[in-house]
Design a protein around this motif. Structure first.
Motif, PDB file in Angstrom:
ATOM      1  N   VAL A  41      44.716  46.511  33.009  1.00  0.00           N
ATOM      2  CA  VAL A  41      44.607  45.333  32.158  1.00  0.00           C
ATOM      3  C   VAL A  41      43.712  45.601  30.953  1.00  0.00           C
ATOM      4  O   VAL A  41      44.053  45.289  29.809  1.00  0.00           O
ATOM      5  CB  VAL A  41      44.071  44.130  32.965  1.00  0.00           C
ATOM      6  CG1 VAL A  41      43.610  43.002  32.049  1.00  0.00           C
ATOM      7  CG2 VAL A  41      45.126  43.615  33.936  1.00  0.00           C
ATOM      8  N   ALA A  42      42.539  46.197  31.191  1.00  0.00           N
ATOM      9  CA  ALA A  42      41.504  46.262  30.158  1.00  0.00           C
ATOM     10  C   ALA A  42      41.342  47.621  29.498  1.00  0.00           C
ATOM     11  O   ALA A  42      40.628  47.734  28.500  1.00  0.00           O
ATOM     12  CB  ALA A  42      40.162  45.843  30.762  1.00  0.00           C
ATOM     13  N   GLY A  43      41.988  48.639  30.022  1.00  0.00           N
ATOM     14  CA  GLY A  43      41.685  49.996  29.603  1.00  0.00           C
ATOM     15  C   GLY A  43      41.839  50.272  28.124  1.00  0.00           C
ATOM     16  O   GLY A  43      40.970  50.890  27.512  1.00  0.00           O
ATOM     17  N   ARG A  44      42.904  49.803  27.526  1.00  0.00           N
ATOM     18  CA  ARG A  44      43.149  50.124  26.116  1.00  0.00           C
ATOM     19  C   ARG A  44      42.185  49.379  25.195  1.00  0.00           C
ATOM     20  O   ARG A  44      41.758  49.907  24.166  1.00  0.00           O
ATOM     21  CB  ARG A  44      44.597  49.801  25.751  1.00  0.00           C
ATOM     22  CG  ARG A  44      45.020  50.289  24.371  1.00  0.00           C
ATOM     23  CD  ARG A  44      45.024  51.814  24.322  1.00  0.00           C
ATOM     24  NE  ARG A  44      45.394  52.324  23.009  1.00  0.00           N
ATOM     25  CZ  ARG A  44      46.643  52.599  22.639  1.00  0.00           C
ATOM     26  NH1 ARG A  44      47.649  52.375  23.467  1.00  0.00           N
ATOM     27  NH2 ARG A  44      46.897  53.086  21.443  1.00  0.00           N
ATOM     28  N   ALA A  45      41.846  48.142  25.552  1.00  0.00           N
ATOM     29  CA  ALA A  45      41.036  47.308  24.661  1.00  0.00           C
ATOM     30  C   ALA A  45      39.552  47.608  24.744  1.00  0.00           C
ATOM     31  O   ALA A  45      38.849  47.590  23.741  1.00  0.00           O
ATOM     32  CB  ALA A  45      41.281  45.828  24.963  1.00  0.00           C
ATOM     33  N   SER A  46      39.045  47.880  25.952  1.00  0.00           N
ATOM     34  CA  SER A  46      37.593  47.998  26.113  1.00  0.00           C
ATOM     35  C   SER A  46      37.133  49.253  26.831  1.00  0.00           C
ATOM     36  O   SER A  46      35.935  49.525  26.894  1.00  0.00           O
ATOM     37  CB  SER A  46      37.064  46.790  26.887  1.00  0.00           C
ATOM     38  OG  SER A  46      37.487  46.843  28.251  1.00  0.00           O
ATOM     39  N   GLY A  47      38.071  50.008  27.404  1.00  0.00           N
ATOM     40  CA  GLY A  47      37.687  51.131  28.238  1.00  0.00           C
ATOM     41  C   GLY A  47      37.606  50.772  29.699  1.00  0.00           C
ATOM     42  O   GLY A  47      37.442  51.643  30.546  1.00  0.00           O
TER      43      GLY A  47
ATOM     44  N   ALA B 263      38.702  39.790  31.600  1.00  0.00           N
ATOM     45  CA  ALA B 263      39.993  39.711  32.288  1.00  0.00           C
ATOM     46  C   ALA B 263      40.145  40.807  33.332  1.00  0.00           C
ATOM     47  O   ALA B 263      40.643  40.561  34.441  1.00  0.00           O
ATOM     48  CB  ALA B 263      41.128  39.796  31.265  1.00  0.00           C
ATOM     49  N   GLY B 264      39.731  42.032  32.994  1.00  0.00           N
ATOM     50  CA  GLY B 264      39.864  43.123  33.948  1.00  0.00           C
ATOM     51  C   GLY B 264      39.011  42.919  35.188  1.00  0.00           C
ATOM     52  O   GLY B 264      39.458  43.165  36.318  1.00  0.00           O
ATOM     53  N   THR B 265      37.777  42.438  34.993  1.00  0.00           N
ATOM     54  CA  THR B 265      36.918  42.178  36.148  1.00  0.00           C
ATOM     55  C   THR B 265      37.424  40.994  36.951  1.00  0.00           C
ATOM     56  O   THR B 265      37.322  40.969  38.182  1.00  0.00           O
ATOM     57  CB  THR B 265      35.466  41.940  35.698  1.00  0.00           C
ATOM     58  OG1 THR B 265      35.072  42.967  34.790  1.00  0.00           O
ATOM     59  CG2 THR B 265      34.523  41.961  36.887  1.00  0.00           C
ATOM     60  N   LEU B 266      37.983  40.006  36.267  1.00  0.00           N
ATOM     61  CA  LEU B 266      38.607  38.873  36.956  1.00  0.00           C
ATOM     62  C   LEU B 266      39.686  39.360  37.912  1.00  0.00           C
ATOM     63  O   LEU B 266      39.725  38.965  39.093  1.00  0.00           O
ATOM     64  CB  LEU B 266      39.197  37.919  35.918  1.00  0.00           C
ATOM     65  CG  LEU B 266      39.978  36.715  36.461  1.00  0.00           C
ATOM     66  CD1 LEU B 266      39.022  35.616  36.885  1.00  0.00           C
ATOM     67  CD2 LEU B 266      40.948  36.185  35.413  1.00  0.00           C
ATOM     68  N   ILE B 267      40.566  40.227  37.441  1.00  0.00           N
ATOM     69  CA  ILE B 267      41.635  40.754  38.293  1.00  0.00           C
ATOM     70  C   ILE B 267      41.045  41.520  39.475  1.00  0.00           C
ATOM     71  O   ILE B 267      41.472  41.349  40.628  1.00  0.00           O
ATOM     72  CB  ILE B 267      42.579  41.655  37.472  1.00  0.00           C
ATOM     73  CG1 ILE B 267      43.343  40.836  36.423  1.00  0.00           C
ATOM     74  CG2 ILE B 267      43.544  42.417  38.379  1.00  0.00           C
ATOM     75  CD1 ILE B 267      44.242  39.763  37.014  1.00  0.00           C
ATOM     76  N   LEU B 268      40.074  42.377  39.198  1.00  0.00           N
ATOM     77  CA  LEU B 268      39.435  43.150  40.262  1.00  0.00           C
ATOM     78  C   LEU B 268      38.895  42.245  41.362  1.00  0.00           C
ATOM     79  O   LEU B 268      39.168  42.447  42.555  1.00  0.00           O
ATOM     80  CB  LEU B 268      38.297  43.985  39.662  1.00  0.00           C
ATOM     81  CG  LEU B 268      37.215  44.534  40.612  1.00  0.00           C
ATOM     82  CD1 LEU B 268      37.803  45.433  41.666  1.00  0.00           C
ATOM     83  CD2 LEU B 268      36.133  45.239  39.812  1.00  0.00           C
ATOM     84  N   ILE B 269      38.149  41.225  40.994  1.00  0.00           N
ATOM     85  CA  ILE B 269      37.495  40.370  41.991  1.00  0.00           C
ATOM     86  C   ILE B 269      38.479  39.425  42.654  1.00  0.00           C
ATOM     87  O   ILE B 269      38.300  39.046  43.816  1.00  0.00           O
ATOM     88  CB  ILE B 269      36.319  39.611  41.357  1.00  0.00           C
ATOM     89  CG1 ILE B 269      35.329  40.596  40.737  1.00  0.00           C
ATOM     90  CG2 ILE B 269      35.598  38.753  42.388  1.00  0.00           C
ATOM     91  CD1 ILE B 269      34.751  41.614  41.712  1.00  0.00           C
ATOM     92  N   LEU B 270      39.532  39.028  41.947  1.00  0.00           N
ATOM     93  CA  LEU B 270      40.553  38.205  42.594  1.00  0.00           C
ATOM     94  C   LEU B 270      41.132  38.907  43.816  1.00  0.00           C
ATOM     95  O   LEU B 270      41.319  38.298  44.875  1.00  0.00           O
ATOM     96  CB  LEU B 270      41.678  37.880  41.608  1.00  0.00           C
ATOM     97  CG  LEU B 270      41.436  36.751  40.617  1.00  0.00           C
ATOM     98  CD1 LEU B 270      42.609  36.640  39.647  1.00  0.00           C
ATOM     99  CD2 LEU B 270      41.233  35.420  41.340  1.00  0.00           C
ATOM    100  N   PHE B 271      41.429  40.175  43.691  1.00  0.00           N
ATOM    101  CA  PHE B 271      41.965  40.918  44.830  1.00  0.00           C
ATOM    102  C   PHE B 271      40.872  41.228  45.854  1.00  0.00           C
ATOM    103  O   PHE B 271      41.097  41.130  47.062  1.00  0.00           O
ATOM    104  CB  PHE B 271      42.646  42.198  44.352  1.00  0.00           C
ATOM    105  CG  PHE B 271      44.005  41.960  43.759  1.00  0.00           C
ATOM    106  CD1 PHE B 271      45.117  41.857  44.566  1.00  0.00           C
ATOM    107  CD2 PHE B 271      44.163  41.813  42.395  1.00  0.00           C
ATOM    108  CE1 PHE B 271      46.378  41.613  44.026  1.00  0.00           C
ATOM    109  CE2 PHE B 271      45.404  41.565  41.836  1.00  0.00           C
ATOM    110  CZ  PHE B 271      46.516  41.468  42.658  1.00  0.00           C
ATOM    111  N   GLY B 272      39.690  41.617  45.378  1.00  0.00           N
ATOM    112  CA  GLY B 272      38.643  42.051  46.294  1.00  0.00           C
ATOM    113  C   GLY B 272      38.102  40.950  47.172  1.00  0.00           C
ATOM    114  O   GLY B 272      38.013  41.099  48.398  1.00  0.00           O
ATOM    115  N   THR B 273      37.731  39.818  46.586  1.00  0.00           N
ATOM    116  CA  THR B 273      37.180  38.736  47.415  1.00  0.00           C
ATOM    117  C   THR B 273      38.276  38.050  48.238  1.00  0.00           C
ATOM    118  O   THR B 273      38.025  37.624  49.366  1.00  0.00           O
ATOM    119  CB  THR B 273      36.453  37.703  46.547  1.00  0.00           C
ATOM    120  OG1 THR B 273      37.318  37.241  45.508  1.00  0.00           O
ATOM    121  CG2 THR B 273      35.197  38.286  45.933  1.00  0.00           C
TER     122      THR B 273
END
Length: 274
Positions: free
Chosen positions: A60-66, A19-29
């Motif tokens: 989004v992802a920090g607490r769950a996975s780092g 989910a965190g990478t999804l958010i990152l790439i949604l904005f970036g691309t």
């Protein structure tokens, strides 16, 4: 009184990385699509949107996975910070899957303008999804881009470890994602010429695969016809280990010790004030 929830476990961690990478790439691309295909914005808007995407993905992802959001970060944390090696490949796959889905959504949403600007879906708009040496126009070849990716990712990991090291002068927990986003903005503004600052294998490979599957036949090659997809994979992996190693050698080993959170995690507010 409600019982505290248990740690998310590997499945929860992978969901967070996805989910965190999804958010990152949604904005970036999407911002690159807006600039290249829509003619709205410029290099600075690209740099800022990528940095904000990183910040939001970490929240989004920090607490769950780092919130590694980057296989190069995951590998560096495994080498130097005790992150479990058995989780490295699953994390990388989850990150790449999130990047792939995000790129597919951007490709779908921007199909009309991409087809108008570049009906053949050629290397002219390939940069919306994946990186090219010299951003597709400047006289940089794959080895110059490889050098650039090693250096850029080394800078990223050196600074990320500095920001998240509880022995150092790290920001409070709720500000760490914002500061890491600013690091990515700065790298984009200073190190974006030679290779488009991928600095993240998942960020490049996931969208590259998405573009290939949706009509970009040149996705795996650069503007010279050379196989290029390996550069933003191998370069960041090497650079991440170098940057993290330099931080450990030059800074971390000289710092007085305080209690640290689990390796690879964003510190909690309680830990940040110890």
């Amino acid at each position: 009184m409600a019982r505290p929830k248990e740690a998310p476990g590997l499945i929860g961690e992978l969901a967070a990385e996805f989910a965190g990478t999804l958010i990152l790439i949604l904005f970036g691309t999407a911002v690159v699509a807006q600039v290249v295909a829509g003619g709205i914005g410029d290099h600075d808007s690209i740099a800022w949107a990528w940095g904000l995407g990183v910040t939001l993905g970490i929240y989004v992802a920090g607490r769950a996975s780092g919130a590694h959001l980057n296989p190069a970060v995951t590998v560096a944390l495994a080498v130097f910070k005790g992150f479990e090696w058995r989780k490295v490949l699953p994390y990388a796959l989850a990150q790449t899957a999130g990047a792939f889905l995000a790129a597919m959504l951007v490709r779908w949403n921007y199909d009309e303008v991409l087809s108008k600007v570049d009906p053949g879906h050629t290397i002219a708009t390939q940069g919306v999804f994946s990186t090219l040496p010299g951003n597709g126009t400047l006289p940089v070849h794959e080895w110059g881009a490889f050098r650039d990716q090693v250096i850029g990712t080394a800078i990223l990991l050196f600074l990320v470890l500095a920001v998240t090291d509880m022995n150092n002068t790290s920001p409070a927990a709720n500000l760490a994602p914002f500061v890491i986003g600013l690091i990515v903005v700065a790298i984009g503004m200073a190190w974006g010429t030679n290779a488009g600052y991928a600095i993240n294998p998942a960020r490049d490979f996931g969208p590259r695969l998405a573009s290939f599957l949706t009509g970009y036949e040149t996705a795996w090659r650069d503007q010279y016809g050379n196989l290029y997809f390996w550069v933003p994979i191998l370069g960041p992996l090497i650079g991440a280990v170098l940057g993290a190693g330099l931080y450990q050698a030059l800074i971390a080993r000289f710092l007085p010790s305080v209690e640290e959170p689990e390796p690879g995690t964003v510190p909690t507010e309680r830990e940040a004030v110890k």
